[in-house]
Scaffold this active site. Structure first.
Site, short mmCIF file in Angstrom:
data_model
loop_
_atom_site.label_atom_id
_atom_site.label_comp_id
_atom_site.label_asym_id
_atom_site.label_seq_id
_atom_site.Cartn_x
_atom_site.Cartn_y
_atom_site.Cartn_z
CB CYS A 137 35.21 38.12 32.42
SG CYS A 137 35.85 36.43 32.34
CG HIS A 229 40.38 39.67 33.45
ND1 HIS A 229 39.26 40.14 34.09
CD2 HIS A 229 40.11 38.37 33.12
CE1 HIS A 229 38.35 39.18 34.18
NE2 HIS A 229 38.84 38.10 33.60
CD GLU A 231 40.03 43.72 35.00
OE1 GLU A 231 39.49 42.66 35.36
OE2 GLU A 231 40.07 44.09 33.80
#
Length: 323
Positions: A137, A229, A231
């Site tokens: 990000c 993202h 994760e």
């Protein structure tokens, strides 16, 4: 194999007595966790959990640090003191790879952030001394800005939701991943795909809605970038949405947040629309207590997990081969 988070007591104490490199069957990864206090420990757990699922036959040792210039509460500083490596110590010890998270921006220009010089040092270290690195990000935006001068562009509204992406078939980092690839995004800025391609980056996944999802740069070290993202856990986006609703209710942000797209069911969307009407009619911080979190969180599904695990497994295998 288990992921071992190396505690503070195992830290490397200085450059004069370097620790040996990790054994051939082990991978040592530095996690630079720059997330705000409320997400500090959950972010550690997210990356450790993803690496745990992705490791197949390798032992992964994780050393956690954070950029020291980030503002922290007393409680977060104590957690960092107990559990984290000092930034300088992490870079002084041998590492196979780095994972660098984003954080909430405070300056209008990234180069004016108080941590910028340490971030530049971290990027230089990754390019010169690791086999591979991941930039997530805002960290991806900062790295691309430093290396190629590509400025991120502000979006008219927050890009938040789970989006479907096309993939670059045949790339080794995408072995076992099929299109369309679902991936959560949560950001106010983006990097133009045309500029990335012109600068020599390879797009691994993309869509008309999100632009570049994941992309790589091949150097002496391999740099992997995520604007999404992988994760994230199944409820992470929803927790962020509730946080933003709370910021609206207590007056910290002027507009009610947009509901994450492609994420919740029609029934959940109806419940949240009803709550939104109540919030717009009577704006009060106390209203957040009746936010329908539990009923909706239980129904959320992590539809990107298998693909995220596959990408991280391929990344770990690449590190092993290059070692």
């Amino acid at each position: 194999m288990p992921v071992e988070i190396e505690p503070r007591t195992a830290r490397y104490a200085g450059k004069s007595h370097p620790r040996p490199d990790a054994p051939a069957g082990e991978i040592v990864i530095g996690l630079v966790n720059n997330m705000p206090d409320a997400a500090l420990q959950s972010t550690e757990n997210q990356f450790a959990g993803l690496l745990q699922e992705a490791s197949s036959g390798q032992t992964v040792r994780l050393r956690v640090t954070s950029l020291p210039q980030l503002p922290r509460s007393v409680e977060a500083l104590e957690h960092i003191r107990r559990s984290y490596w000092a930034f300088e110590e992490l870079l002084a010890a041998p590492l196979d790879a780095l994972i660098v998270t984003g954080t909430e921006p405070r300056a209008s220009v990234l180069t004016e952030e108080p941590y910028w010089q340490h971030f530049v040092e971290l990027l230089s270290f990754a390019r010169e001394h690791t086999v591979a690195s991941i930039w997530s990000c805002l960290a991806a935006h900062g790295a691309v800005l430093k290396m190629d001068g590509i400025e991120r562009q502000r979006l008219p509204e927050k890009r938040c939701g789970v989006y479907q992406h096309a993939i670059l078939s045949g790339h080794p980092l995408l072995d076992g991943v099929s299109a369309p690839l679902p991936m959560p995004h949560s950001r106010w800025n983006e990097l133009p795909p045309a500029d990335l391609r012109a600068a020599g980056y390879t797009l691994l996944s993309w869509s008309d809605e999100t632009g570049a999802d994941a992309f790589v740069r091949e150097e002496r070290s391999l740099l992997l970038f995520f604007q999404g993202h992988p994760e994230y856990e199944g409820t992470t986006l929803f927790k962020e949405y509730r946080r933003d609703v709370g910021r609206y209710l207590n007056g910290r942000q002027p507009h009610y947040p947009t509901l994450p797209c492609g994420y919740v069911s029609a029934e959940a969307a109806a419940l949240l629309a009803e709550f939104r009407e109540r919030a717009l009619a009577s704006r009060s911080a106390a209203l957040l207590e009746s936010f329908p979190f539990g009923a909706i969180a239980a129904s959320l599904e992590n539809r990107w997990r298998s693909s995220a695990v596959a990408v991280y497994r391929n990344w770990l295998l690449l590190i092993m081969r290059r070692k």
